[in-house]
Design a protein around this motif. Structure first.
Motif, PDB file in Angstrom:
ATOM      1  N   LYS A 192      -4.756   6.796 -10.713  1.00  0.00           N
ATOM      2  CA  LYS A 192      -5.643   7.104  -9.594  1.00  0.00           C
ATOM      3  C   LYS A 192      -6.605   5.956  -9.326  1.00  0.00           C
ATOM      4  O   LYS A 192      -6.881   5.605  -8.174  1.00  0.00           O
ATOM      5  CB  LYS A 192      -6.404   8.393  -9.881  1.00  0.00           C
ATOM      6  CG  LYS A 192      -5.531   9.639  -9.869  1.00  0.00           C
ATOM      7  CD  LYS A 192      -6.362  10.886 -10.135  1.00  0.00           C
ATOM      8  CE  LYS A 192      -5.464  12.133 -10.097  1.00  0.00           C
ATOM      9  NZ  LYS A 192      -6.246  13.373 -10.380  1.00  0.00           N
ATOM     10  N   GLU A 193      -7.123   5.365 -10.414  1.00  0.00           N
ATOM     11  CA  GLU A 193      -7.998   4.206 -10.254  1.00  0.00           C
ATOM     12  C   GLU A 193      -7.246   3.043  -9.638  1.00  0.00           C
ATOM     13  O   GLU A 193      -7.772   2.325  -8.777  1.00  0.00           O
ATOM     14  CB  GLU A 193      -8.574   3.798 -11.616  1.00  0.00           C
ATOM     15  CG  GLU A 193      -9.622   4.757 -12.163  1.00  0.00           C
ATOM     16  CD  GLU A 193     -10.857   4.786 -11.271  1.00  0.00           C
ATOM     17  OE1 GLU A 193     -11.315   3.696 -10.868  1.00  0.00           O
ATOM     18  OE2 GLU A 193     -11.359   5.885 -10.982  1.00  0.00           O
TER      19      GLU A 193
ATOM     20  N   GLN B 216      -4.723   3.259  -7.650  1.00  0.00           N
ATOM     21  CA  GLN B 216      -4.549   3.556  -6.236  1.00  0.00           C
ATOM     22  C   GLN B 216      -5.848   3.319  -5.463  1.00  0.00           C
ATOM     23  O   GLN B 216      -5.824   2.868  -4.308  1.00  0.00           O
ATOM     24  CB  GLN B 216      -4.070   5.001  -6.062  1.00  0.00           C
ATOM     25  CG  GLN B 216      -2.621   5.226  -6.495  1.00  0.00           C
ATOM     26  CD  GLN B 216      -2.182   6.659  -6.324  1.00  0.00           C
ATOM     27  OE1 GLN B 216      -2.672   7.559  -7.013  1.00  0.00           O
ATOM     28  NE2 GLN B 216      -1.279   6.886  -5.403  1.00  0.00           N
ATOM     29  N   ARG B 217      -6.959   3.640  -6.113  1.00  0.00           N
ATOM     30  CA  ARG B 217      -8.254   3.413  -5.437  1.00  0.00           C
ATOM     31  C   ARG B 217      -8.498   1.927  -5.232  1.00  0.00           C
ATOM     32  O   ARG B 217      -8.886   1.483  -4.137  1.00  0.00           O
ATOM     33  CB  ARG B 217      -9.371   4.037  -6.271  1.00  0.00           C
ATOM     34  CG  ARG B 217     -10.743   3.994  -5.600  1.00  0.00           C
ATOM     35  CD  ARG B 217     -11.706   4.908  -6.330  1.00  0.00           C
ATOM     36  NE  ARG B 217     -11.975   4.458  -7.678  1.00  0.00           N
ATOM     37  CZ  ARG B 217     -12.962   3.576  -7.993  1.00  0.00           C
ATOM     38  NH1 ARG B 217     -13.731   3.084  -7.048  1.00  0.00           N
ATOM     39  NH2 ARG B 217     -13.145   3.224  -9.243  1.00  0.00           N
ATOM     40  N   TYR B 218      -8.262   1.122  -6.277  1.00  0.00           N
ATOM     41  CA  TYR B 218      -8.446  -0.321  -6.127  1.00  0.00           C
ATOM     42  C   TYR B 218      -7.419  -0.916  -5.165  1.00  0.00           C
ATOM     43  O   TYR B 218      -7.714  -1.887  -4.461  1.00  0.00           O
ATOM     44  CB  TYR B 218      -8.355  -1.011  -7.486  1.00  0.00           C
ATOM     45  CG  TYR B 218      -9.584  -0.796  -8.337  1.00  0.00           C
ATOM     46  CD1 TYR B 218     -10.822  -1.325  -7.940  1.00  0.00           C
ATOM     47  CD2 TYR B 218      -9.531  -0.066  -9.515  1.00  0.00           C
ATOM     48  CE1 TYR B 218     -11.964  -1.128  -8.720  1.00  0.00           C
ATOM     49  CE2 TYR B 218     -10.659   0.143 -10.293  1.00  0.00           C
ATOM     50  CZ  TYR B 218     -11.872  -0.393  -9.893  1.00  0.00           C
ATOM     51  OH  TYR B 218     -12.997  -0.189 -10.642  1.00  0.00           O
TER      52      TYR B 218
ATOM     53  N   HIS C 156       0.834  -1.214   0.000  1.00  0.00           N
ATOM     54  CA  HIS C 156       0.000   0.000   0.000  1.00  0.00           C
ATOM     55  C   HIS C 156       0.866   1.261   0.000  1.00  0.00           C
ATOM     56  O   HIS C 156       0.552   2.229  -0.707  1.00  0.00           O
ATOM     57  CB  HIS C 156      -0.908  -0.026   1.235  1.00  0.00           C
ATOM     58  CG  HIS C 156      -1.886   1.110   1.260  1.00  0.00           C
ATOM     59  ND1 HIS C 156      -2.896   1.273   0.334  1.00  0.00           N
ATOM     60  CD2 HIS C 156      -2.001   2.176   2.124  1.00  0.00           C
ATOM     61  CE1 HIS C 156      -3.597   2.353   0.601  1.00  0.00           C
ATOM     62  NE2 HIS C 156      -3.059   2.926   1.688  1.00  0.00           N
TER      63      HIS C 156
ATOM     64  N   LYS D 226      -6.435   0.571  -2.649  1.00  0.00           N
ATOM     65  CA  LYS D 226      -6.986   0.855  -1.319  1.00  0.00           C
ATOM     66  C   LYS D 226      -7.998  -0.206  -0.911  1.00  0.00           C
ATOM     67  O   LYS D 226      -8.001  -0.683   0.242  1.00  0.00           O
ATOM     68  CB  LYS D 226      -7.627   2.242  -1.327  1.00  0.00           C
ATOM     69  CG  LYS D 226      -8.120   2.685   0.045  1.00  0.00           C
ATOM     70  CD  LYS D 226      -8.674   4.099  -0.019  1.00  0.00           C
ATOM     71  CE  LYS D 226      -9.128   4.550   1.367  1.00  0.00           C
ATOM     72  NZ  LYS D 226      -9.697   5.930   1.330  1.00  0.00           N
ATOM     73  N   TYR D 227      -8.838  -0.601  -1.875  1.00  0.00           N
ATOM     74  CA  TYR D 227      -9.801  -1.666  -1.579  1.00  0.00           C
ATOM     75  C   TYR D 227      -9.076  -2.973  -1.253  1.00  0.00           C
ATOM     76  O   TYR D 227      -9.472  -3.693  -0.317  1.00  0.00           O
ATOM     77  CB  TYR D 227     -10.737  -1.887  -2.759  1.00  0.00           C
ATOM     78  CG  TYR D 227     -11.603  -0.680  -3.079  1.00  0.00           C
ATOM     79  CD1 TYR D 227     -11.947   0.244  -2.089  1.00  0.00           C
ATOM     80  CD2 TYR D 227     -12.078  -0.461  -4.374  1.00  0.00           C
ATOM     81  CE1 TYR D 227     -12.738   1.349  -2.381  1.00  0.00           C
ATOM     82  CE2 TYR D 227     -12.868   0.643  -4.667  1.00  0.00           C
ATOM     83  CZ  TYR D 227     -13.186   1.541  -3.669  1.00  0.00           C
ATOM     84  OH  TYR D 227     -13.961   2.631  -3.955  1.00  0.00           O
TER      85      TYR D 227
END
Length: 842
Positions: free
Chosen positions: A417-418, A420-422, A182, A424-425
């Motif tokens: 960015k996507e 990084q978002r995934y 992460h 995060k999930y």
């Protein structure tokens, strides 16, 4: 004699000057020492300091874990890099055969089978266990306490504790690696546009650097323009310096000849005037001498004259000795030299000398227009340098790649960015599942602690029953959680394992050992649309591996891309046309020498008059013959003296008086006429001897090589005619020296451009740095923690099975032990039921 020496001095200067003038060699090329050596130019580096900082994963305690995971993946994937499979996938995806993929992914398929069995068996076992517990068929409490129960209980607790510790270590490593993934995702995602920006700068800066190289042509231009400001003065000074000795010697010769001419004319005029006076005086003197001779003849022949015979002989010599009527006439010579000299040779030579000395000042004025045109030619830039950037082989490709990289950079930001978002999930899911495993660990540890505590509390049986029952229930909670989350765990483990494992074995391993570069270098592996040489517009294929190795050493793109095969740099650096134009303009430089006459027309006429005057034809020996004769054959003064003595010795007083009168008359004659005649003869002697000495040298060449007037005129005429040619030759030589000197500046620039373009511009280290950083980011910073995460999570997932088994087995020994009575109660068979103390029988 003084006047004779005054005449000889200029004549000697004349002869020396003429001899030196005749000894002047033909004009020859001189060394280029007047301009001095060309300065060494210092150019500003055009290549930008472009160095992509290498990224490295800092050494840490997890490195051994990463190595273990890699060794495990190497054991899973034993097959080498699938070059044929990847080639088919890139060129013809439809031709890829499933069996080839299965053969390559055999290790992963085995792992998938194991994961599938786990996914089926563990939840199924959990379901069966729940059903069994619901039917009171398994679990519960120990009915009796055999002797070996303590040993069995201790063994089960030990294995449960060890399994729990293994789970704890695994879950801690999973937490850490999950957090590392992460944490690395953010910087890695940010490094992508930074790397693309660096590559775009490398590509887009090449034309700018080439333009900067072309712009530095102004440095030699400025020096040449500065030199052009003084080139006319230098050329004029060199012409003056090289012709100075010749011109000065010629002017000195003319000055000496002019002075000799002036002296000669003056002497000739004096000679003529003296001759006239001598001839007139001789006529009067001849009459007086005849009278005195006749009278003395009569007196001295008288019988009464005592001792007069000897004096009579002297008296008979009273007659003219020199006859200047017999000397040559100089009227014709004077007629030819009438009005000569017309010009003042001293002033004329001074004026010509000033005109010649003004040449360094006049030359810049005469060359001003040509120098202006030269500056215009120098100010232009060679055509090859103008198109240096445009004709560079990667000009269009650079523009295209720059736009592509900019587009990729801009379009990658939303995807990053996507990602990084995934991520995060994924991180949240990983944290949740790790927390679940941690909860199982906690349940095991708490259950073990409570059970052991209950077993050790023998004083109060009620406390022992409560603690043991609670510990058993907590262990069962951990077992239930394990069964419940076994499926999500194995699914997360296998999905991350499949992605991370293939990333490591297919990409990272081949990337690190160079197989990926070899695959790219092999012709036919990549489709034509991905051919780097074709995309860069190169005529020759390049080796990606060799290019990468050269880029790592900081080699420029020129050498890496072998641009010398597709781009003729020397054509753009060809200065021949530029220098030819400068040379052509330099040919227009001219110096006008017509203002330097050397000899004015009046001076020329003077020398011509001297040449044709016949001054050298006068018979000067005839003058000298008469000059050497006495004015009167008998010495009048001596005769008068003897007559006085003879008068005193006479007895005849009358005769004595008469002799005394004759003596007095002769004395007066000597003072009044003979002595002036003698002075005129002496004056004539000076002029005749001076002219006799100078005239032959002025008109006729002497045996010692001294030149005549005609030679001076010829030399002046020849020198005046040759001066423009000599000046032009010197000018051409100095122009060539100037051109050669300025070519040194341009040669320095060309050499610098060649070195800058081929060795410094567009160092491709950012390319190798981007590849290395990409590998570090993808493999070291993301793939390694990613693989370590699923490895640790898989570790925990598979160790849940022994944890479940040992927890179930151990929990039985934490329940109270019942001894069956005569009547069986329902409480005996109830799961997790602890009866009252009064019914407990130990």
């Amino acid at each position: 004699m003084a006047r004779t020496r005054g005449l000889l001095a200029p004549m000697l200067g004349l002869c020396l000057g003429l001899v030196l003038a005749l000894s002047l060699p033909e004009a020859q090329a001189v060394e280029c020492g007047s301009l001095g050596p060309a300065a060494r130019l210092t150019f500003a580096p055009a290549a930008r300091d472009r160095w992509l900082a290498p990224r490295m994963r800092a050494p840490g305690p997890l490195d051994h874990l990463y190595s273990t995971v890699r060794r495990f993946l190497s054991a899973v994937q034993l097959n080498p890099f699938p070059a044929e499979l990847v080639r088919a996938l890139l060129n013809e995806p439809s031709s890829v055969k499933v069996d080839e993929v299965v053969r390559y992914e055999a290790g992963y398929i085995v792992c998938a089978v194991i994961a599938g069995l786990y996914l089926l068996l563990v939840p199924a076992a959990g379901l069966c266990f729940c059903c069994c517990r619901g039917c009171r068929r398994c679990g519960g409490r120990v009915k009796t306490e055999p002797k070996e129960m303590a040993c069995e209980r201790g063994t089960l607790m030990t294995f449960l504790l060890l399994t729990t510790l293994v789970l704890l270590i695994g879950v801690v490593c999973a937490f850490v690696t999950n957090q590392h993934v992460h944490e690395q995702m953010g910087p890695s995602a940010e490094a992508v546009p930074e790397t693309l920006l660096s590559l775009r700068g490398l590509v887009s800066d090449v034309p700018q650097e080439l333009q900067a190289v072309a712009q530095q042509f102004s440095l030699p231009q400025k020096l040449v323009l500065k030199d052009l400001d003084g080139v006319a003065t230098i050329i004029g000074s060199m012409i003056h310096t090289q012709l100075r000795s010749t011109i000065y010697e010629m002017l000195a010769s003319l000055l000496s000849l002019g002075q000799a001419l002036q002296v000669s004319v003056d002497h000739l005029r004096v000679l003529n005037t003296t001759l006239v006076e001598l001839r007139e005086g001789q006529q009067d003197l001849d009459q007086d001498l005849r009278v005195h001779r006749e009278r003395l003849h009569d007196l001295l022949q008288e019988p009464s004259c005592q001792g007069c015979s000897e004096t009579l002989n002297q008296a008979q010599g009273l007659e003219l000795g020199a006859d200047f009527g017999q000397v040559p006439h100089v009227d014709d010579v004077l007629h030819h030299l009438k009005g000569v000299p017309e010009v003042n040779f001293s002033s004329m030579v001074q004026e010509e000398n000033s005109t010649f000395n003004a040449l360094p000042v006049l030359a810049p004025l005469q060359m001003a227009d040509t120098v202006k045109e030269l500056k215009k030619a120098v100010a232009q830039q060679p055509r090859g340098l103008k198109t240096l950037a445009e004709t560079f082989p990667n000009w269009e490709a650079a523009s295209r790649w720059s736009h592509v990289l900019e587009k990729v950079e801009n379009s990658s930001r939303p995807y990053l960015k996507e990602a990084q978002r995934y991520e995060k999930y994924r991180w949240i899911m990983g944290c949740v599942l790790c927390s679940v495993v941690l909860l199982v660990v906690v349940c095991n540890l708490v259950g073990l602690n409570l059970g052991i505590w209950g077993l050790s509390a023998q004083e109060d049986p009620s406390h022992w029953q409560a603690k043991g029952r609670t510990g058993a229930r907590i262990l069962m909670v951990g077992v239930g959680i394990s069964f419940l989350f076994a499926a999500p765990l194995i699914l997360l483990v296998f999905s991350t394992f499949l992605v991370g494992g293939n990333l490591q074995t297919l990409v990272c391993r081949s990337w690190e050992n160079g197989e990926l570069y070899e695959f790219v270098d092999t012709p036919g592996n990549l489709p034509s649309s991905m051919n780097l040489s074709h995309l860069l517009g190169l005529k020759k294929n390049i080796s990606i591996l060799l290019a990468y190795q050269q880029c790592r050493k900081g080699a420029p793109l020129w050498r890496v891309l072998q641009l010398n095969d597709s781009y003729d740099l020397e054509t753009n650096l060809d200065m021949s046309q530029y220098m030819a134009k400068l040379e052509q303009e330099l040919q227009n430089l001219k110096v006008n020498m017509e203002s330097l006459d050397l000899l004015s027309p009046a001076g020329h006429r003077d020398l011509k008059a001297l040449q044709s005057s016949g001054l050298g034809d006068i018979r000067y020996p005839g003058f000298l013959i008469q000059i050497q004769k006495p004015v009167v054959n008998t010495s009048v003064e001596k005769l008068a003296y003897e007559l006085e003595g003879l008068a005193h010795s006479q007895s005849n007083s009358v005769l004595g008086e008469q002799l005394q009168e004759e003596a007095q008359g002769l004395t007066n004659l000597y003072q009044e006429k003979v002595l002036p005649q003698q002075n005129l003869v002496a004056k004539l002697n000076i002029s005749v001897r001076a002219l006799a000495l100078s005239a032959p040298n002025l008109q006729v060449a002497s045996e010692d090589g001294r030149l005549e007037t005609s030679g001076v005129l010829d030399r002046v005429t020849h020198l005046k005619g040759e001066l423009p040619a000599w000046a032009t030759h010197i000018l051409r030589n100095e122009s060539e020296c100037f051109l050669n000197r300025e070519m040194v500046y341009f040669s320095q620039y060309v050499n610098w451009v060649r070195e800058e373009v081929t060795q410094r511009i567009a160092t491709c280290q950012p390319l190798s740095g981007a590849l290395d950083n990409g590998r570090v980011i993808l493999c070291d910073m993301i793939a390694d923690p990613w693989n370590a995460f699923w490895f640790c999570l898989a570790w925990c997932t598979f160790f849940l099975v022994p944890s479940i088994i040992f927890a179930i087995k151990t929990s039985k020994y934490f329940h109270p032990i019942w001894k069956r009575l005569s009547s069986s109660s329902s409480e005996e068979t109830q799961l997790f039921h602890i009866p009252r103390v009064t019914s407990l029988k130990l």
